[in-house]
Scaffold this active site. Structure first.
Site, PDB file in Angstrom:
ATOM      1  N   LYS A 227       1.208  -1.364   0.412  1.00 35.85           N
ATOM      2  CA  LYS A 227       0.005   0.068  -0.239  1.00 35.85           C
ATOM      3  C   LYS A 227       1.161   1.190   0.526  1.00 35.85           C
ATOM      4  CE  LYS A 227      -4.160  -2.251   1.069  1.00 35.85           C
ATOM      5  NZ  LYS A 227      -3.795  -3.906   0.640  1.00 35.85           N
TER       6      LYS A 227
HETATM    7  C1  LIG Z   1      -4.033  -4.543   0.438  1.00 39.86           C
HETATM    8  C2  LIG Z   1      -3.023  -5.868   0.353  1.00 39.86           C
HETATM    9  C3  LIG Z   1      -3.453  -6.923  -0.453  1.00 39.86           C
HETATM   10  C4  LIG Z   1      -4.079  -6.576  -1.072  1.00 39.86           C
HETATM   11  O1  LIG Z   1      -4.673  -5.889  -2.373  1.00 39.86           O
HETATM   12  P1  LIG Z   1      -5.641  -5.755  -3.973  1.00 39.86           P
HETATM   13  O2  LIG Z   1      -5.661  -4.109  -4.302  1.00 39.86           O
HETATM   14  O3  LIG Z   1      -6.923  -5.132  -2.496  1.00 39.86           O
HETATM   15  O4  LIG Z   1      -5.864  -6.163  -4.152  1.00 39.86           O
HETATM   16  C5  LIG Z   1      -2.769  -7.989  -0.756  1.00 39.86           C
HETATM   17  N1  LIG Z   1      -1.765  -8.740  -0.187  1.00 39.86           N
HETATM   18  C6  LIG Z   1      -1.316  -7.198   1.192  1.00 39.86           C
HETATM   19  C7  LIG Z   1      -0.393  -7.063   1.832  1.00 39.86           C
HETATM   20  C8  LIG Z   1      -2.395  -5.415   0.862  1.00 39.86           C
HETATM   21  O5  LIG Z   1      -1.833  -5.214   1.889  1.00 39.86           O
END
Ligand SMILES: *Cc1c(COP(=O)(O)O)cnc(C)c1O
Length: 475
Positions: free
Chosen positions: A120
Site C-alpha cells: 500500500k
Molecule cells: C491490500 C493488500 C492486498 C490486496 O490488494 P488489492 O489491491 O486489494 O487486490 C494483498 N496483500 C497485502 C499485504 C495487502 O496489504
C-alpha cells in the site's frame, strides 16, 4: 487526459478534480477516457530510467493538469531509496521495487520496502504528496476519516503524517490488530494523526465511517474525505512497478513476462491490467485469492457472486479477506467494451446483493484477450508454501505473497518469466510465520522494539455521535 465514470452519468473530469474524491456522483469509478499507448521506442528509452524517472514518464500521461516541473518534483521526493529503504534478500533500494530471483525464470518483486512494510505504501506515499500539493494550490483542507483492520490505515497515516492541510482520523477495532500493527500506527507522534480504537469489530468501525459519509451536510461542513482503494491515483501509481518489474525480469523488450498478484479488492492487479492495455508485454496476469475466492470463481466461471460479511472468512492472509472487490468494476467496464449502460445494469445487481453471470454472453468470449488466469490458496497451502520457499530458496515470505507463489507455480509456462508480487513483509504476520517455521520473522533493525514506544490512541464506543464530536473538536 480526462476521466469518465464506469456508469456513464458523470461529466468527464481532470485528474486533480477526482484526486480528493471517491466514487463518481453516479456511483461508478473513474477511469481515463482512453489508455495512453506505449510504443516500442518508449520502452527502449524507459528501460534505462530510474524508478522516479520512469514514474514521471508514466504518470505524466495520466496527470496532465499538474505542470511538468511540479509533477517531477512530487514524484522524485516520493520514490527515493530512503523512503523505500527496508529491502531484504540483498535487494537494491535504489531500484525501489527490486526483484529476488528464486530460480531461473521465477522471481518475487519487493513492493513492501516502504515505511509500513506493505505494498500500500507504493501508492499511498505518492497520494500524500499529491494531496498536499493540490490542497496548497487550492487553499483547501481535508480531514480523512477511515477504518482499518491493518495495512491501509497505517499506510495512510505514514503517507499523511506532517502534511499541511491534512488531518487523519483512523478507526481501528480495539485489540484486534497485531501488537506490531498497533505499534506502527499508535506510536506516531504527529499532531495531524488521530487514532481511535473502537470497542468492537472492524465492521463496527467501517459502519461509523459509512454513517458519517452518508451525512452530506456534516461531510461538507467538516471537509471529510477518504483514501480508499478505489481512488484512481492509487491505481495509477501502481502501474509503474509493473513496468519496473518487466524491465528487471527481462533483457530486452522483445520478451514477455507473467505477473502473479495476491488479490483482494482488485486494485493491484487492475494496475497490471492497465499496464498491459498500454502495451507492456505481459503475456499473463495470474490472480491469486485466499479462501475468500470471489474473484477466482469469476475468472473460472464468469459468475461474480459477492459474499455477505457472514460468508467472509477470517484468514491468515487478512488483507485479502474481502466479500466483494471494490475495483473489479473497472476491469468489467473494459471487458464489456466500455459500455457504461451494461456496467450500470450489472452493478445494480451487485449493489442489491445479487450475483451476475457473464458466461453465456458475448463478453465472456472476449476474456482470452485480457490474458487472465486465477487460482486460490488455503491456510494449509500458505504454510506449505512458506516452508517450501524457506527450504528451497532460502527466503521468508509473508502469508499473502505465499498465496501468490502457490498459484504462480500452478500457472507457470516454460520460457515465460513469472514475477510474483510481494505485497508485505513477513514481520507483519508473526503468528503465521511462527506456525509455519517455528521461528520469529526477520524485522528491519530500525523497527526493533517499536512495541515499547509510547502510544497515542483513544478508545471509544462505536457511537457515531461521539465520534463526530471528537472530529468537530479537532478539525
Ligand atoms: C491490500 C493488500 C492486498 C490486496 O490488494 P488489492 O489491491 O486489494 O487486490 C494483498 N496483500 C497485502 C499485504 C495487502 O496489504
Amino acid at each position: 487526459m480526462r476521466y469518465l465514470s464506469t456508469r456513464g452519468h458523470a461529466a468527464p473530469q481532470a485528474f486533480c478534480d477526482i484526486l480528493l474524491g471517491g466514487l463518481a456522483p453516479d456511483g461508478g469509478l473513474y477511469l481515463p477516457e482512453s489508455y495512453p499507448q506505449v510504443s516500442r521506442a518508449d520502452l527502449d528509452a524507459w528501460r534505462q530510467l530510474s524508478y522516479a524517472d520512469l514514474a514521471y514518464e508514466i504518470l505524466s500521461k495520466f496527470i496532465t493538469d499538474i505542470p511538468a516541473a511540479d509533477l517531477k518534483a512530487i514524484v522524485s521526493k516520493t520514490y527515493t531509496a530512503d523512503v523505500y529503504r527496508f529491502t531484504r534478500n540483498g535487494g537494491d533500494a535504489t531500484q525501489i521495487t527490486p526483484l529476488t530471483k528464486l530460480e531461473d525464470g521465477l522471481y518475487t518483486q519487493e513492493l513492501s520496502n516502504g515505511p509500513t512494510l506493505a505494498f500500500k505504501d507504493m501508492a499511498m506515499q505518492l497520494l500524500g504528496n499529491l494531496f498536499e500539493y493540490v490542497l496548497d494550490q487550492r487553499g483547501q483542507a481535508i480531514n480523512i476519516l477511515g477504518a482499518t483492520s491493518g495495512d491501509t490505515g497505517s499506510a495512510a497515516e505514514y503517507a499523511m503524517r506532517g502534511k499541511h492541510n491534512v488531518k487523519v482520523f483512523m478507526l481501528s477495532p480495539d485489540g484486534k490488530m497485531s501488537a506490531f500493527q498497533r505499534a506502527q500506527m499508535y506510536s506516531l507522534q504527529d499532531p495531524n494523526i488521530f487514532n481511535i480504537a473502537v470497542r468492537g469489530m472492524f465492521d463496527d468501525a467501517q459502519d461509523i465511517v459509512k454513517a458519517v459519509s452518508n451525512d452530506a451536510e456534516f461531510k461538507a461542513k467538516y471537509k471529510i474525505g477518504a483514501v480508499n482503494s478505489i481512488n484512481w491515483a492509487r491505481v495509477a501509481a501502481q502501474i509503474v512497478y509493473y513496468f519496473q518489474g518487466y524491465f528487471l525480469a527481462t533483457q530486452s523488450n522483445d520478451e514477455q513476462v507473467a505477473f502473479c498478484v495476491p488479490s483482494g479488492n482488485f486494485g493491484n492487479i487492475c494496475a497490471g491490467h492497465i499496464a498491459r492495455q498500454m502495451g507492456l508485454p505481459i503475456a499473463k496476469l495470474v490472480l491469486a485469492t485466499n479462501e475468500n475466492d470471489v474473484l477466482d470463481e469469476f475468472f473460472k466461471t464468469g459468475v461474480y457472486r459477492p459474499r455477505t460479511s457472514a460468508e467472509t472468512n477470517v484468514t491468515s492472509s487478512p488483507s485479502m479477506d474481502i466479500s466483494k472487490a471494490s475495483n473489479f468494476e473497472r476491469f468489467v467496464f473494459d471487458l464489456v467494451g466500455r459500455d457504461p449502460a451494461i456496467v450500470a445494469e450489472l452493478w445494480a445487481k451487485v449493489d442489491n446483493g445479487e450475483a451476475f453471470d457473464l458466461s453465456s454472453t458475448v463478453h465472456w468470449q472476449n476474456m482470452p484477450k485480457f490474458a487472465f488466469t486465477s487460482g486460490r490458496s488455503t491456510h494449509a497451502d500458505r504454510l506449505a508454501t512458506i516452508r517450501m520457499a524457506n527450504e528451497k530458496y532460502g527466503v521468508m515470505l509473508d502469508t499473502h505473497t505465499a498465496d501468490g507463489l502457490k498459484v504462480a507455480l500452478e500457472n507457470r509456462q516454460p520460457g515465460l518469466p513469472m514475477v510474483v508480487l510481494e505485497t508485505a513483509q513477513p514481520a507483519k504476520f508473526e503468528e503465521t510465520i511462527r506456525e509455519a517455521l517455528n521461528t520469529e520473522p526477520v524485522r528491519p533493525a530500525e523497527l526493533a522494539g517499536i512495541e515499547k514506544l509510547e502510544q497515542h490512541v483513544v478508545v471509544m464506543d462505536p457511537d457515531v455521535n461521539a465520534i463526530k464530536q471528537f472530529l468537530v473538536d479537532r478539525v
